[in-house]
Design a protein around this motif. Structure first.
Motif, PDB file in Angstrom:
ATOM      1  N   GLY A   1       0.812  -1.205   0.000  1.00 41.02           N
ATOM      2  CA  GLY A   1       0.000   0.000   0.000  1.00 41.02           C
ATOM      3  C   GLY A   1       0.847   1.256   0.000  1.00 41.02           C
ATOM      4  N   LYS A   2       0.155   2.407  -0.075  1.00 40.70           N
ATOM      5  CA  LYS A   2       0.816   3.696  -0.091  1.00 40.70           C
ATOM      6  C   LYS A   2       0.819   4.296   1.310  1.00 40.70           C
ATOM      7  N   ALA A   3       1.691   5.280   1.503  1.00 38.50           N
ATOM      8  CA  ALA A   3       1.782   5.952   2.793  1.00 38.50           C
ATOM      9  C   ALA A   3       0.441   6.582   3.147  1.00 38.50           C
ATOM     10  N   GLY A   4      -0.007   6.352   4.401  1.00 37.97           N
ATOM     11  CA  GLY A   4      -1.270   6.902   4.849  1.00 37.97           C
ATOM     12  C   GLY A   4      -2.445   5.956   4.715  1.00 37.97           C
ATOM     13  N   GLU A   5      -2.278   4.876   3.965  1.00 38.24           N
ATOM     14  CA  GLU A   5      -3.360   3.929   3.776  1.00 38.24           C
ATOM     15  C   GLU A   5      -3.445   2.954   4.951  1.00 38.24           C
ATOM     16  N   THR A   6      -4.654   2.463   5.197  1.00 41.98           N
ATOM     17  CA  THR A   6      -4.881   1.446   6.223  1.00 41.98           C
ATOM     18  C   THR A   6      -4.947   0.079   5.566  1.00 41.98           C
ATOM     19  N   VAL A   7      -4.108  -0.840   6.028  1.00 42.69           N
ATOM     20  CA  VAL A   7      -4.054  -2.181   5.445  1.00 42.69           C
ATOM     21  C   VAL A   7      -4.090  -3.210   6.568  1.00 42.69           C
ATOM     22  N   LYS A   8      -4.369  -4.448   6.208  1.00 41.55           N
ATOM     23  CA  LYS A   8      -4.379  -5.546   7.168  1.00 41.55           C
ATOM     24  C   LYS A   8      -3.149  -6.425   6.949  1.00 41.55           C
ATOM     25  N   VAL A   9      -2.454  -6.716   8.027  1.00 43.77           N
ATOM     26  CA  VAL A   9      -1.246  -7.538   7.949  1.00 43.77           C
ATOM     27  C   VAL A   9      -1.263  -8.558   9.079  1.00 43.77           C
ATOM     28  N   ALA A  10      -0.428  -9.558   8.933  1.00 43.29           N
ATOM     29  CA  ALA A  10      -0.292 -10.566   9.982  1.00 43.29           C
ATOM     30  C   ALA A  10       0.392  -9.947  11.207  1.00 43.29           C
ATOM     31  N   PRO A  11      -0.022 -10.333  12.408  1.00 46.34           N
ATOM     32  CA  PRO A  11       0.598  -9.773  13.623  1.00 46.34           C
ATOM     33  C   PRO A  11       2.111  -9.934  13.655  1.00 46.34           C
ATOM     34  N   GLY A  12       2.601 -11.109  13.234  1.00 49.63           N
ATOM     35  CA  GLY A  12       4.045 -11.332  13.252  1.00 49.63           C
ATOM     36  C   GLY A  12       4.782 -10.438  12.280  1.00 49.63           C
ATOM     37  N   TYR A  13       4.192 -10.195  11.104  1.00 49.77           N
ATOM     38  CA  TYR A  13       4.829  -9.327  10.107  1.00 49.77           C
ATOM     39  C   TYR A  13       4.928  -7.893  10.629  1.00 49.77           C
ATOM     40  N   PHE A  14       3.861  -7.455  11.311  1.00 45.62           N
ATOM     41  CA  PHE A  14       3.888  -6.106  11.885  1.00 45.62           C
ATOM     42  C   PHE A  14       4.898  -6.014  13.020  1.00 45.62           C
TER      43      PHE A  14
END
Length: 204
Positions: A51-64
Motif C-alpha cells: 500500500g501507499k503511505a497513509g493507507e490502512t491495510v491488514k497484515v499478519a501480527p508477526g509481520y507487523f
C-alpha cells in the motif's frame, strides 16, 4: 482416521469453552488450521505490493511486530496514530502544492556576488597552525588544495586551486600574501594592482 476426528472434536470443545481457551498455545491452533485475525495498521511509507503511505491495510501480527513496527514503516490503527498521520499528510500535501518562483540572476547580480567574494578574500586573513621539525621547517607543507579548503571553512568563499598563484607549497612559518587569479571583469579597488589572500602560518 478416528484419531483425526477425535482431535477435531477436542479442538471444537476447547474453543467453545472460554475457561480453557485462554491457556491454549498459539502453535496448537496453527497446527489445526486456525488463523489469528489480521491487524489493521497505517502505513507511514509506501511499501511495494502492500500500500501507499497513509493507507490502512491488514497484515499478519508477526509481520507487523517483526518487520513493520521496528522499522517504523507502520503504526497501529488507533485514533492517536491516525490523527498524527492525517496531520502529517496535510503538511506534505501543502508542501507539494506550494510553488516557488525562482527569479533568474542577472549579470549585474552575479557581478555583485563576485565583487563581494573578491573583497572578502582580499580583506580576510587565513590562519593555519603547523608542527615544525628541528630546523624550523613545517613537517607537512601547505598545498593549494588545503588553502582552498581553509578559504571555504574560514572565509566562506568557494575558489579553485587555479585561482591561487602559488608555484610552490609553503614549507616555513611566517606571513604570506598570495596573489589571486580572478576574472578581469571584477573591478579592482582604486589604488590596488591585484587581488591577494593573506595567510599566517604559526607554530602548533
Amino acid at each position: 482416521m478416528g484419531h483425526m476426528q477425535c482431535g477435531r472434536n477436542l479442538l471444537t470443545h476447547l474453543i467453545r469453552r472460554p475457561d480453557l481457551g485462554h491457556g491454549i498455545l498459539p502453535s496448537f491452533f496453527i497446527g489445526h488450521g486456525v488463523r489469528y485475525r489480521k491487524l489493521e495498521v497505517i502505513l507511514t511509507t509506501t511499501i511495494d505490493k502492500l500500500g501507499k503511505a497513509g493507507e490502512t491495510v491488514k497484515v499478519a501480527p508477526g509481520y507487523f511486530r517483526n518487520h513493520l513496527m521496528p522499522k517504523l514503516l507502520a503504526v497501529p490503527n488507533i485514533e492517536k496514530y491516525a490523527y498524527l498521520i492525517r496531520e502529517q499528510r496535510k503538511l506534505y500535501k501543502r508542501e507539494e502544492t506550494e510553488t516557488v518562483t525562482v527569479v533568474p540572476k542577472t549579470k549585474e547580480d552575479k557581478m555583485k556576488e563576485y565583487q563581494a567574494a573578491a573583497k572578502r578574500l582580499d580583506h580576510g586573513r587565513l590562519g593555519l597552525r603547523r608542527l615544525i621539525s628541528k630546523d624550523n621547517d613545517l613537517r607537512t607543507p601547505i598545498t593549494k588544495d588545503e588553502i582552498v579548503a581553509e578559504v571555504a571553512r574560514q572565509l566562506y568563499v568557494s575558489i579553485q586551486p587555479e585561482n591561487l598563484h602559488m608555484p610552490y607549497d609553503i614549507t616555513t612559518l611566517g606571513e604570506y600574501e598570495i596573489p589571486l587569479r580572478l576574472p578581469r571583469s571584477i573591478p579592482l579597488p582604486e589604488g590596488k594592482v591585484q587581488w591577494t589572500l593573506k595567510l599566517k602560518v604559526r607554530r602548533k
